[in-house]
Write a protein that holds these residues in place. Sequence first.
Motif, PDB file in Angstrom:
ATOM      1  N   ARG A 156       8.692   8.130   2.226  1.00 31.97           N
ATOM      2  CA  ARG A 156       8.596   6.905   2.397  1.00 31.97           C
ATOM      3  C   ARG A 156       9.271   6.646   3.846  1.00 31.97           C
ATOM      4  O   ARG A 156       8.897   5.799   4.780  1.00 31.97           O
ATOM      5  CB  ARG A 156       9.585   6.157   1.465  1.00 31.97           C
ATOM      6  CG  ARG A 156       9.942   4.690   1.312  1.00 31.97           C
ATOM      7  CD  ARG A 156      10.835   4.140   0.686  1.00 31.97           C
ATOM      8  NE  ARG A 156      10.551   4.381  -0.779  1.00 31.97           N
ATOM      9  CZ  ARG A 156       9.815   3.404  -1.495  1.00 31.97           C
ATOM     10  NH1 ARG A 156       9.152   2.335  -0.899  1.00 31.97           N
ATOM     11  NH2 ARG A 156       9.721   3.819  -2.913  1.00 31.97           N
ATOM     12  N   GLY A 157      10.465   7.176   4.068  1.00 36.61           N
ATOM     13  CA  GLY A 157      10.845   7.186   5.605  1.00 36.61           C
ATOM     14  C   GLY A 157      10.297   7.592   6.532  1.00 36.61           C
ATOM     15  O   GLY A 157      10.042   6.817   7.467  1.00 36.61           O
ATOM     16  N   ASP A 158       9.332   8.711   6.458  1.00 41.30           N
ATOM     17  CA  ASP A 158       8.455   9.081   7.501  1.00 41.30           C
ATOM     18  C   ASP A 158       7.250   8.121   7.930  1.00 41.30           C
ATOM     19  O   ASP A 158       7.131   7.960   8.964  1.00 41.30           O
ATOM     20  CB  ASP A 158       7.872  10.519   7.241  1.00 41.30           C
ATOM     21  CG  ASP A 158       9.063  11.608   7.234  1.00 41.30           C
ATOM     22  OD1 ASP A 158       9.845  11.453   7.910  1.00 41.30           O
ATOM     23  OD2 ASP A 158       8.616  12.533   6.594  1.00 41.30           O
TER      24      ASP A 158
ATOM     25  N   ALA B  88       0.974  -1.180  -0.206  1.00 41.38           N
ATOM     26  CA  ALA B  88       0.017  -0.200   0.022  1.00 41.38           C
ATOM     27  C   ALA B  88       0.848   1.223   0.090  1.00 41.38           C
ATOM     28  O   ALA B  88       0.501   2.246  -0.714  1.00 41.38           O
ATOM     29  CB  ALA B  88      -0.863   0.256   1.294  1.00 41.38           C
ATOM     30  N   LEU B  89       1.962   1.297   0.925  1.00 41.46           N
ATOM     31  CA  LEU B  89       2.854   2.342   0.742  1.00 41.46           C
ATOM     32  C   LEU B  89       3.728   2.675  -0.565  1.00 41.46           C
ATOM     33  O   LEU B  89       3.699   3.689  -0.947  1.00 41.46           O
ATOM     34  CB  LEU B  89       3.766   2.161   2.023  1.00 41.46           C
ATOM     35  CG  LEU B  89       5.099   3.265   2.150  1.00 41.46           C
ATOM     36  CD1 LEU B  89       4.350   4.609   2.303  1.00 41.46           C
ATOM     37  CD2 LEU B  89       5.969   2.682   3.221  1.00 41.46           C
TER      38      LEU B  89
ATOM     39  N   ARG C 216       6.371  17.846   9.828  1.00 41.39           N
ATOM     40  CA  ARG C 216       6.813  17.286   8.379  1.00 41.39           C
ATOM     41  C   ARG C 216       6.408  15.960   8.415  1.00 41.39           C
ATOM     42  O   ARG C 216       5.718  15.356   7.537  1.00 41.39           O
ATOM     43  CB  ARG C 216       8.048  17.455   8.061  1.00 41.39           C
ATOM     44  CG  ARG C 216       8.420  17.039   6.630  1.00 41.39           C
ATOM     45  CD  ARG C 216       9.732  16.767   6.390  1.00 41.39           C
ATOM     46  NE  ARG C 216      10.271  15.552   6.977  1.00 41.39           N
ATOM     47  CZ  ARG C 216      11.304  14.902   7.710  1.00 41.39           C
ATOM     48  NH1 ARG C 216      12.320  15.900   7.678  1.00 41.39           N
ATOM     49  NH2 ARG C 216      11.257  13.756   8.021  1.00 41.39           N
ATOM     50  N   LYS C 217       6.800  15.184   9.612  1.00 41.26           N
ATOM     51  CA  LYS C 217       6.641  13.669   9.600  1.00 41.26           C
ATOM     52  C   LYS C 217       5.001  13.359   9.647  1.00 41.26           C
ATOM     53  O   LYS C 217       4.458  12.589   9.050  1.00 41.26           O
ATOM     54  CB  LYS C 217       7.271  13.064  10.664  1.00 41.26           C
ATOM     55  CG  LYS C 217       8.840  13.102  10.937  1.00 41.26           C
ATOM     56  CD  LYS C 217       9.168  12.635  11.977  1.00 41.26           C
ATOM     57  CE  LYS C 217      10.822  12.512  11.990  1.00 41.26           C
ATOM     58  NZ  LYS C 217      11.276  11.416  10.817  1.00 41.26           N
ATOM     59  N   LEU C 218       4.097  14.343  10.404  1.00 43.50           N
ATOM     60  CA  LEU C 218       3.002  13.993  10.769  1.00 43.50           C
ATOM     61  C   LEU C 218       2.065  14.407   9.343  1.00 43.50           C
ATOM     62  O   LEU C 218       1.249  13.813   8.961  1.00 43.50           O
ATOM     63  CB  LEU C 218       2.261  15.317  11.774  1.00 43.50           C
ATOM     64  CG  LEU C 218       0.873  15.043  12.112  1.00 43.50           C
ATOM     65  CD1 LEU C 218       0.354  13.636  12.529  1.00 43.50           C
ATOM     66  CD2 LEU C 218       0.587  16.126  13.023  1.00 43.50           C
ATOM     67  N   SER C 219       2.576  15.417   8.762  1.00 47.72           N
ATOM     68  CA  SER C 219       2.046  15.995   7.218  1.00 47.72           C
ATOM     69  C   SER C 219       2.056  14.632   6.279  1.00 47.72           C
ATOM     70  O   SER C 219       1.033  14.351   5.582  1.00 47.72           O
ATOM     71  CB  SER C 219       2.791  16.848   6.509  1.00 47.72           C
ATOM     72  OG  SER C 219       2.293  17.190   5.389  1.00 47.72           O
ATOM     73  N   ALA C 220       3.292  13.822   6.317  1.00 50.38           N
ATOM     74  CA  ALA C 220       3.396  12.678   5.599  1.00 50.38           C
ATOM     75  C   ALA C 220       2.550  11.740   5.859  1.00 50.38           C
ATOM     76  O   ALA C 220       1.754  10.911   4.904  1.00 50.38           O
ATOM     77  CB  ALA C 220       4.876  12.270   5.563  1.00 50.38           C
ATOM     78  N   VAL C 221       2.298  11.177   7.077  1.00 49.22           N
ATOM     79  CA  VAL C 221       1.607  10.411   7.782  1.00 49.22           C
ATOM     80  C   VAL C 221       0.035  10.661   7.454  1.00 49.22           C
ATOM     81  O   VAL C 221      -0.727   9.697   6.903  1.00 49.22           O
ATOM     82  CB  VAL C 221       1.539  10.294   9.307  1.00 49.22           C
ATOM     83  CG1 VAL C 221       0.568   9.405   9.823  1.00 49.22           C
ATOM     84  CG2 VAL C 221       3.098   9.549   9.424  1.00 49.22           C
TER      85      VAL C 221
END
Length: 306
Positions: free
Chosen positions: A34-36, A11-12, A84-89
């Motif tokens: 991808r990393g986040d 899915a990712l 930034r991490k939360l935005s990606a998630v």
Amino acid sequence: MTLISPACRDALQHWLETRSALAGQAGNTVAAYRGDVTDFIAFMTEHRGAPQGLGALARIGVPDMRAWMARMRADGAGARSLARKLSAVKSFYRWLAEREGFEPTAVLSTRAPKFQKKLPRPLAEDAARTMIDTIELQSQTPWVAARDVAVVTLLYGCGLRISEALALTGRDAPLPSTLRIRGKGGKERLVPVIPAARHAVDTYLRLCPWPQEATGPLFRGVRGGALNARSIQAVMARARMQLGLPSTATPHAMRHSFATHLLEAGGDLRAIQELLGHASLSTTQAYTAVNTAHLMDVYNRTHPKA
């Protein structure tokens, strides 16, 4: 324990391919996403004690999100990095929820930590001009000095990112009155080329010992390969030390200076947005804050009642 289930991994990958194809995300941006998201799923696997398949991801609640953010903080992530991490998630969850048909409120309602956005740090107009003059003195090899001046003149005179300047090829020479630049996310824009920039590049080309090839790099390293951005960063570092300028006087600061000085001269914000290739006007509006801060500083120093 397998931290990411095959279904999650698939899915990712599908989501990343969608981002790359539809949103035109740059390779570095996709890699960061991808990393986040991978780190987020791996944390949830450890936190909940079981591999997180798609069904388990759909059941993540507010306490889980709080635990993840607390771990990120404990691991040293600053407010900007965590946002930034939360935005990606959140971006991944919006896509996944629509595909799998679940309610992603717990994730999407999580608030990012507040942080003070850093204002661009441009050079004063005289400092920008002196920087270019000083760069010319950093190399005893005439063609290298001319090359460095040409690159930095493009950054300041045309508002290019250093990656955009170094992406120019022999096909772009001699520089036309207007350059077609491919910026972040593959977005193209037209940038006027001032006479000073064309002259600087012409001087470099006249002195450069390496033959120009249509598909080869316009700016060459000393061994003939493509010029590395680190070389320009290093020459600017030496020049700013001689001039007593702060560490913020970097190649990107020349682009900031281009925008700020245009704004101070009465340039239209929308036009500056187009010249810089900003996707959002809000990004360009940061220069308005810089301009206001400068005016207030002048006011405070010169007003008779200050």
